[in-house]
Write a protein that holds these residues in place. Sequence first.
Motif, PDB file in Angstrom:
ATOM      1  N   HIS A 248       0.904  -1.278  -0.079  1.00 42.88           N
ATOM      2  CA  HIS A 248       0.054   0.062   0.069  1.00 42.88           C
ATOM      3  C   HIS A 248       0.801   1.366  -0.138  1.00 42.88           C
ATOM      4  CE1 HIS A 248      -4.046  -1.336   0.043  1.00 42.88           C
ATOM      5  NE2 HIS A 248      -3.864  -2.332   0.640  1.00 42.88           N
ATOM      6  N   ARG A 249       1.922   1.129   0.446  1.00 43.29           N
ATOM      7  CA  ARG A 249       2.805   2.428   0.395  1.00 43.29           C
ATOM      8  C   ARG A 249       3.403   2.683  -1.178  1.00 43.29           C
ATOM      9  NH1 ARG A 249       6.185  -0.040   4.636  1.00 43.29           N
ATOM     10  NH2 ARG A 249       5.261   0.481   6.740  1.00 43.29           N
ATOM     11  N   ASN A 250       3.576   1.456  -1.688  1.00 48.25           N
ATOM     12  CA  ASN A 250       3.861   1.566  -3.206  1.00 48.25           C
ATOM     13  C   ASN A 250       2.717   2.039  -3.949  1.00 48.25           C
ATOM     14  OD1 ASN A 250       6.409   0.680  -3.219  1.00 48.25           O
ATOM     15  ND2 ASN A 250       6.035  -1.382  -3.117  1.00 48.25           N
ATOM     16  N   ILE A 251       1.523   1.534  -3.499  1.00 52.86           N
ATOM     17  CA  ILE A 251       0.266   2.362  -4.351  1.00 52.86           C
ATOM     18  C   ILE A 251       0.156   3.804  -3.993  1.00 52.86           C
ATOM     19  CG2 ILE A 251      -2.275   2.385  -4.156  1.00 52.86           C
ATOM     20  CD1 ILE A 251      -2.086  -0.711  -3.717  1.00 52.86           C
ATOM     21  N   GLN A 252       0.494   4.127  -2.725  1.00 55.65           N
ATOM     22  CA  GLN A 252       0.495   5.751  -2.459  1.00 55.65           C
ATOM     23  C   GLN A 252       1.628   6.138  -3.432  1.00 55.65           C
ATOM     24  OE1 GLN A 252       0.733   5.666   1.848  1.00 55.65           O
ATOM     25  NE2 GLN A 252      -1.343   6.508   1.845  1.00 55.65           N
ATOM     26  N   TYR A 253       2.701   5.688  -3.530  1.00 57.50           N
ATOM     27  CA  TYR A 253       3.663   6.435  -4.302  1.00 57.50           C
ATOM     28  C   TYR A 253       3.175   6.709  -5.926  1.00 57.50           C
ATOM     29  CZ  TYR A 253       7.217   5.365  -0.769  1.00 57.50           C
ATOM     30  OH  TYR A 253       8.260   5.376   0.168  1.00 57.50           O
ATOM     31  N   ILE A 269       9.872  -3.151  -1.028  1.00 59.20           N
ATOM     32  CA  ILE A 269       9.478  -4.281  -2.083  1.00 59.20           C
ATOM     33  C   ILE A 269       8.280  -5.409  -1.608  1.00 59.20           C
ATOM     34  CG2 ILE A 269      10.428  -6.648  -3.273  1.00 59.20           C
ATOM     35  CD1 ILE A 269      13.065  -4.871  -3.680  1.00 59.20           C
ATOM     36  N   SER A 270       7.305  -5.367  -1.992  1.00 58.37           N
ATOM     37  CA  SER A 270       6.346  -6.510  -1.859  1.00 58.37           C
ATOM     38  C   SER A 270       6.234  -7.411  -2.706  1.00 58.37           C
ATOM     39  CB  SER A 270       4.784  -5.628  -1.864  1.00 58.37           C
ATOM     40  OG  SER A 270       3.901  -6.380  -1.593  1.00 58.37           O
ATOM     41  N   TYR A 274       3.539  -7.445  -6.152  1.00 55.72           N
ATOM     42  CA  TYR A 274       4.823  -7.246  -6.864  1.00 55.72           C
ATOM     43  C   TYR A 274       4.211  -6.047  -8.075  1.00 55.72           C
ATOM     44  CZ  TYR A 274       2.395 -10.306 -10.289  1.00 55.72           C
ATOM     45  OH  TYR A 274       1.473 -11.071 -11.174  1.00 55.72           O
ATOM     46  N   LYS A 275       3.042  -5.941  -8.481  1.00 59.59           N
ATOM     47  CA  LYS A 275       2.494  -5.186  -9.444  1.00 59.59           C
ATOM     48  C   LYS A 275       2.708  -3.678  -9.115  1.00 59.59           C
ATOM     49  CE  LYS A 275      -0.914  -8.236 -11.567  1.00 59.59           C
ATOM     50  NZ  LYS A 275      -2.452  -8.202 -12.074  1.00 59.59           N
ATOM     51  N   VAL A 280       6.198   1.507  -9.432  1.00 61.22           N
ATOM     52  CA  VAL A 280       7.060   2.548  -8.768  1.00 61.22           C
ATOM     53  C   VAL A 280       8.469   2.428  -9.551  1.00 61.22           C
ATOM     54  CG1 VAL A 280       8.281   3.080  -6.700  1.00 61.22           C
ATOM     55  CG2 VAL A 280       6.108   2.307  -6.408  1.00 61.22           C
ATOM     56  N   LEU A 281       9.081   1.175  -9.830  1.00 63.13           N
ATOM     57  CA  LEU A 281      10.141   1.249 -10.697  1.00 63.13           C
ATOM     58  C   LEU A 281      10.090   1.742 -11.910  1.00 63.13           C
ATOM     59  CD1 LEU A 281      11.112  -2.526  -9.740  1.00 63.13           C
ATOM     60  CD2 LEU A 281      12.313  -0.322  -8.966  1.00 63.13           C
TER      61      LEU A 281
END
Length: 291
Positions: A248-253, A269-270, A274-275, A280-281
Amino acid sequence: MTPLVSVYIPTRNRSALLRRAIDSVLAQTYPEIEVLICDEASTDDTAEVVADYARRHPGKFTYLRNETPQGACRARNRCIEQAIGTYVTGLDDDDLFHPQRIECLVDIYRRHSPSFACSRFKYFQDPAQIERLREHRYSETELARADKLTLPALLYANLAGNQVLTELSRMRELGGFDESMPSWQDYDMWIRLADRYGTAVCTRQLLSFVDDDRSRARIRNSSRRAEGSERFIAKHARLMNADQKRNHRNIQYVMNRQRPSLGEIARNISLGGYKSTLKVLLHKFFGVAIG
């Protein structure tokens, strides 16, 4: 006896789109349906449009109106308060059902006894393409195919979309949609249903269509989406494991179009999500923003 299904539709100043949504409900192969429409202080001809449907379909429509806009969740909750069906499902005024949607969801709900039933969904911008998809008729064997949606899977992402079918009594027991949430109210409701009542089930067939017309303001394209995400995480943190929180941190990014440092990316890294890590990458190194 065939149980009644209540369909709630919140609407505001979209009478032409509302007609399209209502017609998709009236085209359902399932026979026992009531339609509850909550009008969010529309200034167009919405009231006249609904009155016309009510005249042509006696006893099938309930029209509610908020004299000042109170938000889609309050509109949904007003409908839920007035509904009399065994089951309840929703439809946004710019979206569409496949004609077999309700019949399929009631059937898989009765066979699997899940917390809720949902279907695959598709975002669209070309109405003509969706009409072609809606013309396709699935066989009973195809409609019977369904997959489980566990709470851990749902905590990674909203795999159910913006509408599900469940028992009306369950929606009421949980207090309906959280009107304090600026967005992600649907996702929040599905998590609460799965947390209270167990695993959900999702048909494999494409039975719901979400209008993604970019010319109109949508929550998924606004700052309210990020705020809703933050509240969602705070509200359900107790249910999430460390990997789900990283996801969810990555979703926010991604939502905030942020480019975190390589160290932050490595820490977040989750594996299960992974999606979102890949998104993010892609944004970090190539400036590709995928919503």
